[in-house]
Design an enzyme around this catalytic site. Structure first.
Site, PDB file in Angstrom:
ATOM      1  N   GLU A   1       2.276   7.032   8.467  1.00  0.00           N
ATOM      2  CA  GLU A   1       2.819   6.058   7.515  1.00  0.00           C
ATOM      3  C   GLU A   1       1.681   5.648   6.587  1.00  0.00           C
ATOM      4  O   GLU A   1       0.679   5.086   7.037  1.00  0.00           O
ATOM      5  CB  GLU A   1       3.372   4.828   8.232  1.00  0.00           C
ATOM      6  CG  GLU A   1       4.085   3.897   7.258  1.00  0.00           C
ATOM      7  CD  GLU A   1       4.261   2.460   7.752  1.00  0.00           C
ATOM      8  OE1 GLU A   1       5.125   1.752   7.220  1.00  0.00           O
ATOM      9  OE2 GLU A   1       3.511   2.031   8.655  1.00  0.00           O
TER      10      GLU A   1
ATOM     11  N   ASP B   1       6.198   5.744  18.421  1.00  0.00           N
ATOM     12  CA  ASP B   1       5.490   5.000  17.389  1.00  0.00           C
ATOM     13  C   ASP B   1       4.089   4.711  17.914  1.00  0.00           C
ATOM     14  O   ASP B   1       3.924   4.259  19.050  1.00  0.00           O
ATOM     15  CB  ASP B   1       6.229   3.683  17.105  1.00  0.00           C
ATOM     16  CG  ASP B   1       6.297   3.377  15.627  1.00  0.00           C
ATOM     17  OD1 ASP B   1       5.231   3.398  14.998  1.00  0.00           O
ATOM     18  OD2 ASP B   1       7.395   3.108  15.118  1.00  0.00           O
TER      19      ASP B   1
ATOM     20  N   HIS C   1      13.418   1.040   9.237  1.00  0.00           N
ATOM     21  CA  HIS C   1      13.627  -0.326   9.736  1.00  0.00           C
ATOM     22  C   HIS C   1      12.967  -1.386   8.856  1.00  0.00           C
ATOM     23  O   HIS C   1      13.123  -2.578   9.121  1.00  0.00           O
ATOM     24  CB  HIS C   1      13.080  -0.425  11.163  1.00  0.00           C
ATOM     25  CG  HIS C   1      11.591  -0.236  11.196  1.00  0.00           C
ATOM     26  ND1 HIS C   1      10.979   0.951  10.863  1.00  0.00           N
ATOM     27  CD2 HIS C   1      10.597  -1.096  11.485  1.00  0.00           C
ATOM     28  CE1 HIS C   1       9.674   0.804  10.950  1.00  0.00           C
ATOM     29  NE2 HIS C   1       9.398  -0.429  11.321  1.00  0.00           N
ATOM     30  N   ASP C   2      12.195  -0.963   7.858  1.00  0.00           N
ATOM     31  CA  ASP C   2      11.547  -1.911   6.941  1.00  0.00           C
ATOM     32  C   ASP C   2      12.250  -1.942   5.586  1.00  0.00           C
ATOM     33  O   ASP C   2      11.857  -2.722   4.712  1.00  0.00           O
ATOM     34  CB  ASP C   2      10.090  -1.499   6.685  1.00  0.00           C
ATOM     35  CG  ASP C   2       9.223  -1.604   7.925  1.00  0.00           C
ATOM     36  OD1 ASP C   2       9.502  -2.473   8.776  1.00  0.00           O
ATOM     37  OD2 ASP C   2       8.265  -0.812   8.042  1.00  0.00           O
TER      38      ASP C   2
ATOM     39  N   ASP D   1       1.818   4.265  12.694  1.00  0.00           N
ATOM     40  CA  ASP D   1       2.044   3.029  11.946  1.00  0.00           C
ATOM     41  C   ASP D   1       0.850   2.692  11.042  1.00  0.00           C
ATOM     42  O   ASP D   1      -0.300   2.663  11.522  1.00  0.00           O
ATOM     43  CB  ASP D   1       2.250   1.901  12.973  1.00  0.00           C
ATOM     44  CG  ASP D   1       2.712   0.610  12.341  1.00  0.00           C
ATOM     45  OD1 ASP D   1       3.846   0.557  11.868  1.00  0.00           O
ATOM     46  OD2 ASP D   1       1.914  -0.362  12.333  1.00  0.00           O
TER      47      ASP D   1
HETATM   48  C1  NOJ Z   1       4.760  -0.902   9.554  1.00  0.00           C
HETATM   49  C2  NOJ Z   1       5.982  -1.057  10.400  1.00  0.00           C
HETATM   50  O1  NOJ Z   1       6.936  -0.128   9.999  1.00  0.00           O
HETATM   51  C3  NOJ Z   1       6.421  -2.496  10.266  1.00  0.00           C
HETATM   52  O2  NOJ Z   1       7.683  -2.719  10.831  1.00  0.00           O
HETATM   53  C4  NOJ Z   1       5.363  -3.366  10.870  1.00  0.00           C
HETATM   54  O3  NOJ Z   1       5.679  -4.716  10.661  1.00  0.00           O
HETATM   55  C5  NOJ Z   1       3.988  -3.086  10.262  1.00  0.00           C
HETATM   56  N1  NOJ Z   1       3.716  -1.699  10.108  1.00  0.00           N
HETATM   57  C6  NOJ Z   1       2.911  -3.665  11.136  1.00  0.00           C
HETATM   58  O4  NOJ Z   1       2.834  -2.939  12.334  1.00  0.00           O
END
Ligand code: NOJ
Length: 554
Positions: free
Chosen positions: A255, A111, A329-330, A213
């Site tokens: 992302e 990441d 994970h989000d 990210d």
């Molecule tokens: C995206 C990540 O997937 C998330 O988990 C994170 O809180 C935010 N970016 C900030 O880094």
């Protein structure tokens, strides 16, 4: 009705790059496998599970952050990009993970969190200690908080203003996430050079790429009110590519919550030399509430969802490259959000896997999805650990939202739904740890776990294993053209993939009701389902069981 033939022979992969035939697997290290009994997953724990992942057949691991971090946002707040957080292990463990994974032909994709650092990063500490330090300009400052309503009065993703005051200098710094995650200033070439050097350092260690990210935010211009998709974004990505990726065979996945049908090809078109592919979230956000967003999700509408997938499949075919995912994970667990975890957990998890993995793109599996793990099922706020959930609980209750309504939204969509520990077995704490897990294990682990599901030839794991193998085996799965059939059908997800003489028909009933196939609207075939080896037919009057899914040659 025709008898469906099989293509002549399985093909050796000669087309595309390695990541176009590989499937990714996301590991959220905190919750994957704990080797030392502290209740927190770690790198030796991951190494101990590499044979499991090799058996599944994945090509690479996307490893959520394991870098040094105060863990305000579970590692997405990095205080040293070249150090491993001791809770996860050591750099020697990390080197061993890279080598052991490689020995099993699995790449490690790290990441890359470079939109912001932790406030404990030495750069930010130096910036605070001395406003005339060159590190001050690694971050974004202004003299005063912007007046409400002005373009710079931006809100943070985690709630509240995106500007926080540095008490010592009286100036305000910018953070699109928590105040402990100050945003980096990408307009500063010295900062960019540091990032590229760090990326090269990791690539030289033998990693296989980066998941980037919120990378669509690096071109931000806060004074103009621009956060995502800023005017310099693609220039930075091209520069980054030139400085780090040229001559390497690395995978990069950006992302980009702001990715649209128009700008997605900009990222991933091969001739532009930016990234391999984008994570775009059209299929996720289309079912969020206009006001309350993820905290008030809408029910899934399959015709709309199918249309979104179909549009992306067509838009990027030969122009870029899709990434395919239900969860991460989000996001909530795939089977809880898109399937039916209560009545048809196994069948719906398999149907979801089937339609996703037989589209064009690189599929990603989120840990536990491969045996149908479900949402956390938390009912009280004290069960949650996630900074975003806890912040919004406070904010929305202050604004008058009813607590039960908030908790219902969190139960559906909090990030912690996907963060409960991996359910390896029916042993205590699901075999995840010998200690006390950092977040509660889902009680259903006694009957829902990897050990149990793997033994079932009709289980979820074996379906994923087969789908992963099919991608390697057939060019039509990797590169075939996509055509959606029955676009308006409320629950049937039917599509055709074709490449040269090979045509594959994928049929899935995405509902808990039996459905009769509308014979005149899809090709009439009978043959062998390439997923199960069983005889299937699309003949007139054929009834599909709830969440039945198959794929057959035309
Ligand atoms: C995206 C990540 O997937 C998330 O988990 C994170 O809180 C935010 N970016 C900030 O880094």
């Amino acid at each position: 009705m025709t008898q469906s033939p099989r293509p002549s022979s399985a093909e050796i992969i000669r087309d595309g790059t390695w990541w176009q035939s590989a499937v990714g697997y996301q590991i959220y290290p905190l919750s994957f496998a704990d080797s030392n009994g502290d209740g927190i997953g770690d790198i030796p724990g991951i190494i101990s599970k590499l044979d499991y992942l090799a058996d599944l057949g994945i090509g690479f691991i996307w490893l959520s952050p394991v870098y040094a971090s105060p863990m305000v946002d579970n590692g997405y707040d990095i205080s040293d990009y070249r150090a491993i957080n001791p809770i996860f292990g050591t750099m020697a463990d990390m080197d061993r993970l890279i080598a052991e994974a490689r020995a099993r032909q699995i790449g490690i994709v790290m990441d890359l969190v470079v939109n912001h650092t932790s406030d404990q990063h030495p750069w930010f500490q130096a910036a605070l200690a001395d406003p005339s330090s060159s590190f001050r300009d690694f971050y974004i400052w202004r003299d005063q908080h912007p007046p409400e309503g002005s373009p710079a009065a931006i809100r943070s993703t985690f709630g509240g203003s995106a500007w926080s005051r540095d008490a010592q200098s009286g100036e305000w710094f910018f953070h699109l996430f928590a105040p402990q995650q100050p945003d980096l200033n990408w307009t500063n070439p010295a900062l960019r050079a540091e990032i590229y050097a760090m990326m090269n350092w990791w690539l030289d260690k033998g990693i296989s790429g980066f998941r980037m990210d919120v990378i669509d935010l690096i071109g931000k211009q806060p004074e103009a009110g621009i956060t995502a998709d800023g005017p310099e974004l693609h220039r930075y990505l091209q520069e980054l590519h030139e400085a780090t990726l040229t001559g390497r065979d690395a995978l990069t996945v950006a992302e980009a919550w702001s990715a649209s049908l128009t700008n997605a090809p900009l990222y991933s078109a091969p001739d532009r030399r930016e990234v391999s592919m984008v994570f775009q979230f059209g299929h996720v956000t289309q079912f969020w509430d206009e006001q309350l967003g993820k905290w008030k999700p809408k029910p899934i509408d399959w015709p709309k969802l199918k249309a979104t997938f179909a549009t992306w499949q067509t838009a990027l075919h030969d122009r870029g490259w899709n990434s395919l995912f239900w969860g991460n994970h989000d996001l909530p667990r795939a089977v809880s959000r898109y399937g039916d975890e209560g009545h048809f957990r196994v069948a719906s998890a398999k149907a979801l896997a089937t339609v996703l993995h037989l589209m064009e793109g690189t599929p990603y599996i989120y840990q536990g999805e491969e045996f149908g793990m479900t949402n956390a099922g938390f009912t009280r706020i004290d069960q949650y650990r996630d900074v975003e959930t806890l912040n919004f609980h406070r904010i929305q209750l202050t604004e008058g939202v009813d607590e039960e309504a908030f908790l219902a939204g969190a139960r559906a969509n909090s990030r912690d739904n996907a963060r409960t520990p991996m359910q390896w077995s029916a042993e205590e704490h699901a075999g995840f740890t010998q200690g006390q897990p950092w977040i509660q294990v889902n009680d259903n682990y006694r009957w829902l776990n990897a050990d149990k599901d793997r033994l079932d030839p009709d289980g979820v794991y074996q379906r994923y294993r087969r789908l992963i193998a099919l991608r390697r085996e057939y060019a039509v799965v990797r590169h075939g053209t996509f055509r959606l059939l029955l676009p308006d059908h409320p629950s049937l997800f039917v599509f055709e993939r074709s490449k040269g003489p090979d045509r594959l028909l994928v049929v899935a009933n995405m509902s808990g009701q039996p459905v009769i196939l509308p014979a005149c609207e899809i090709p009439q075939v009978e043959g062998i389902d390439i997923l199960t080896g069983r005889a299937v037919s699309t003949g007139a009057g054929m009834e599909l069981e709830p969440y039945a899914a198959f794929a057959i040659w035309l």
